[in-house]
Enzyme design. Structure first.
Site, PDB file in Angstrom:
ATOM      1  N   TYR A  50       0.740  -1.249  -0.121  1.00  7.17           N
ATOM      2  CA  TYR A  50      -0.083   0.140   0.030  1.00  7.17           C
ATOM      3  C   TYR A  50       0.715   1.230  -0.234  1.00  7.17           C
ATOM      4  O   TYR A  50       1.366   1.578   0.891  1.00  7.17           O
ATOM      5  CB  TYR A  50      -1.063   0.045   1.399  1.00  7.17           C
ATOM      6  CG  TYR A  50      -1.895  -1.120   1.288  1.00  7.17           C
ATOM      7  CD1 TYR A  50      -2.041  -1.863   0.231  1.00  7.17           C
ATOM      8  CD2 TYR A  50      -2.480  -1.447   2.437  1.00  7.17           C
ATOM      9  CE1 TYR A  50      -3.102  -3.141   0.341  1.00  7.17           C
ATOM     10  CE2 TYR A  50      -3.362  -2.569   2.635  1.00  7.17           C
ATOM     11  CZ  TYR A  50      -3.614  -3.394   1.506  1.00  7.17           C
ATOM     12  OH  TYR A  50      -4.427  -4.526   1.643  1.00  7.17           O
ATOM     13  N   PRO A  87     -15.907  -5.658   2.669  1.00  4.62           N
ATOM     14  CA  PRO A  87     -17.390  -6.289   3.038  1.00  4.62           C
ATOM     15  C   PRO A  87     -18.122  -5.362   2.626  1.00  4.62           C
ATOM     16  O   PRO A  87     -19.589  -5.678   2.677  1.00  4.62           O
ATOM     17  CB  PRO A  87     -17.228  -6.271   4.496  1.00  4.62           C
ATOM     18  CG  PRO A  87     -16.128  -5.147   5.017  1.00  4.62           C
ATOM     19  CD  PRO A  87     -15.115  -5.201   3.860  1.00  4.62           C
ATOM     20  N   GLY A  97     -18.110  -4.295  -0.580  1.00  5.03           N
ATOM     21  CA  GLY A  97     -18.268  -4.336  -1.823  1.00  5.03           C
ATOM     22  C   GLY A  97     -17.406  -3.198  -2.594  1.00  5.03           C
ATOM     23  O   GLY A  97     -17.791  -2.828  -3.507  1.00  5.03           O
ATOM     24  N   ARG A  98     -16.282  -2.931  -2.072  1.00  8.90           N
ATOM     25  CA  ARG A  98     -15.483  -1.894  -2.480  1.00  8.90           C
ATOM     26  C   ARG A  98     -16.435  -0.427  -2.729  1.00  8.90           C
ATOM     27  O   ARG A  98     -16.256   0.411  -3.664  1.00  8.90           O
ATOM     28  CB  ARG A  98     -15.004  -2.129  -3.775  1.00  8.90           C
ATOM     29  CG  ARG A  98     -13.904  -3.017  -3.632  1.00  8.90           C
ATOM     30  CD  ARG A  98     -13.132  -3.425  -5.107  1.00  8.90           C
ATOM     31  NE  ARG A  98     -12.340  -4.805  -4.890  1.00  8.90           N
ATOM     32  CZ  ARG A  98     -11.023  -5.154  -4.303  1.00  8.90           C
ATOM     33  NH1 ARG A  98     -10.566  -4.045  -3.764  1.00  8.90           N
ATOM     34  NH2 ARG A  98     -10.535  -6.010  -4.339  1.00  8.90           N
ATOM     35  N   SER A 137     -22.374   0.595  -0.396  1.00  6.30           N
ATOM     36  CA  SER A 137     -22.761   1.863   0.125  1.00  6.30           C
ATOM     37  C   SER A 137     -23.372   2.711  -0.364  1.00  6.30           C
ATOM     38  O   SER A 137     -24.392   3.614   0.144  1.00  6.30           O
ATOM     39  CB  SER A 137     -21.355   2.409   1.084  1.00  6.30           C
ATOM     40  OG  SER A 137     -20.528   1.584   1.420  1.00  6.30           O
ATOM     41  N   GLY A 167     -24.088   2.286  -4.180  1.00  7.68           N
ATOM     42  CA  GLY A 167     -24.686   1.832  -5.443  1.00  7.68           C
ATOM     43  C   GLY A 167     -24.051   2.525  -6.576  1.00  7.68           C
ATOM     44  O   GLY A 167     -22.600   2.884  -6.607  1.00  7.68           O
TER      45      GLY A 167
END
Length: 345
Positions: A63, A211, A213-214, A218, A220
């Site tokens: 990272y 968790p 979905g990237r 949160s 859509g």
């Protein structure tokens, strides 16, 4: 806020790692999801997380590369180290912004660990993961070096990321694995068939990354408006416009159920992961205090069997369009070579 964050135990064999029931993924503070965020703000966010009971911090040497570990090292100065459980990773080498290579040979394992200890400015790492599996090196060889690092006190626990069931078994036979880190969310459930049962059979904890979905679970399809040009998600199949439009139905149904529950879609999606078992620790990432507080709120949402079945149904494999990674990366694992093939130098 008012939600207290419980502790859970990862792994068994009497050598469990006790962590907060929810962790904090630190990647996007420094890399992959657009430009690095202001250091002072991120240190303040980490301190806020720890003060709120989120004490399990997740990073990696890739990272940045390296800058996220340096950031966390700065955040933990002045007595904060004793309050956290720290996980970092080795094995993925970020070469030119587009290409990655993977290494698991003993010399690389050791040099990576020593470099991470220096950047993090700690005496030991609570859990050290192989970030991706090197298909040229028998997993037993990588694990033997990690076992030595445990014996030397440089790491306390060993983990793998994105490993196959058979690799997990082979690794665990050399030294017990405390956790396997994998992508697990409402729209990433391929691990449920083989990997999760294997971990549970062997008493290995599960750390669920992405968790939310990237971010799709949160926001859509609106998340497209939030992605900068250099955001890694622009390259992923699920974030291509045509797939996002098709996946919109999942988000709409999630939002409907969330409204009935009096919570946000993100909280509901995160609560679904929390309800998978007390051996599961999701590590949602964020760079905003309000999102962190919202994530903690997911811990107080109660779901019954009917809710779980309904949620599982709206995001079945058939309902999700686009692969997790597609052709962008080539680390989808095939088996590592047999131990007998390894010739040490």
């Amino acid at each position: 806020m008012g939600t207290s964050v419980q502790k859970i135990k990862l792994g068994s064999n009497g050598l469990e790692l006790e962590v907060s029931a929810q962790g904090l993924g630190c990647m996007e503070m420094s890399a992959f999801y657009g430009p690095a965020k202001p250091e002072e703000d991120m240190i303040a966010l980490i301190h806020h997380a720890v003060d709120s009971g989120i004490t399990f911090l997740d990073t990696s040497d890739v990272y940045g590369p390296h800058t996220n570990e340096i950031l966390i090292g700065k955040a933990l100065k002045g007595g904060w180290t004793e309050k956290v459980q720290l996980g970092t990773k080795f094995g993925v080498i970020y070469e030119d912004g587009k290409n990655f290579s993977i290494r698991g040979d003993p010399q690389y394992v050791r040099s990576s660990c020593e470099a991470s200890l220096k950047r993090l400015d700690v005496d030991y790492i609570d859990i050290y993961y192989q970030h991706r599996i090197d298909t040229n090196v028998p997993i037993e060889i990588t694990m033997r070096e990690l076992k030595k690092l445990v014996e030397e006190g440089k790491i306390k626990h060993i983990g793998l990321c994105e490993a196959s069931a058979s690799t997990i078994r082979r690794a665990h036979a050399v030294h017990h694995l405390t956790a396997v880190q994998l992508e697990w969310s409402l729209w990433a459930r391929d691990v449920e068939e083989d990997i999760i049962p294997t971990c549970r059979e062997l008493g290995i904890g599960i750390v669920a990354y992405s968790p939310l979905g990237r971010g799709f679970l949160s926001y859509g399809p609106k998340i497209a408006e939030k992605l900068s040009k250099d955001d890694f998600r622009q390259l992923l199949p699920r974030f291509q416009q045509e797939n996002m439009e098709k996946n919109k139905l999942i988000f709409e149904q999630l939002s409907e159920i969330a409204a009935q529950k009096g919570c946000t879609p993100a909280q509901l999606a995160l609560a679904w992961v929390h309800h998978q078992g007390d051996d599961v620790c999701p590590i949602p990432g964020t760079t905003k205090v309000e999102n962190l507080n919202q994530n903690i709120g997911a811990l107080s949402i109660k779901l019954v069997a009917k809710d779980m079945a309904e949620l599982k149904c709206i995001a079945s494999d058939e309902a999700v369009y686009g692969d997790r990674y597609g052709n962008y990366v080539t680390w989808k694992e095939s088996e590592t070579p047999p131990l007998s093939s390894w010739k040490s130098e």
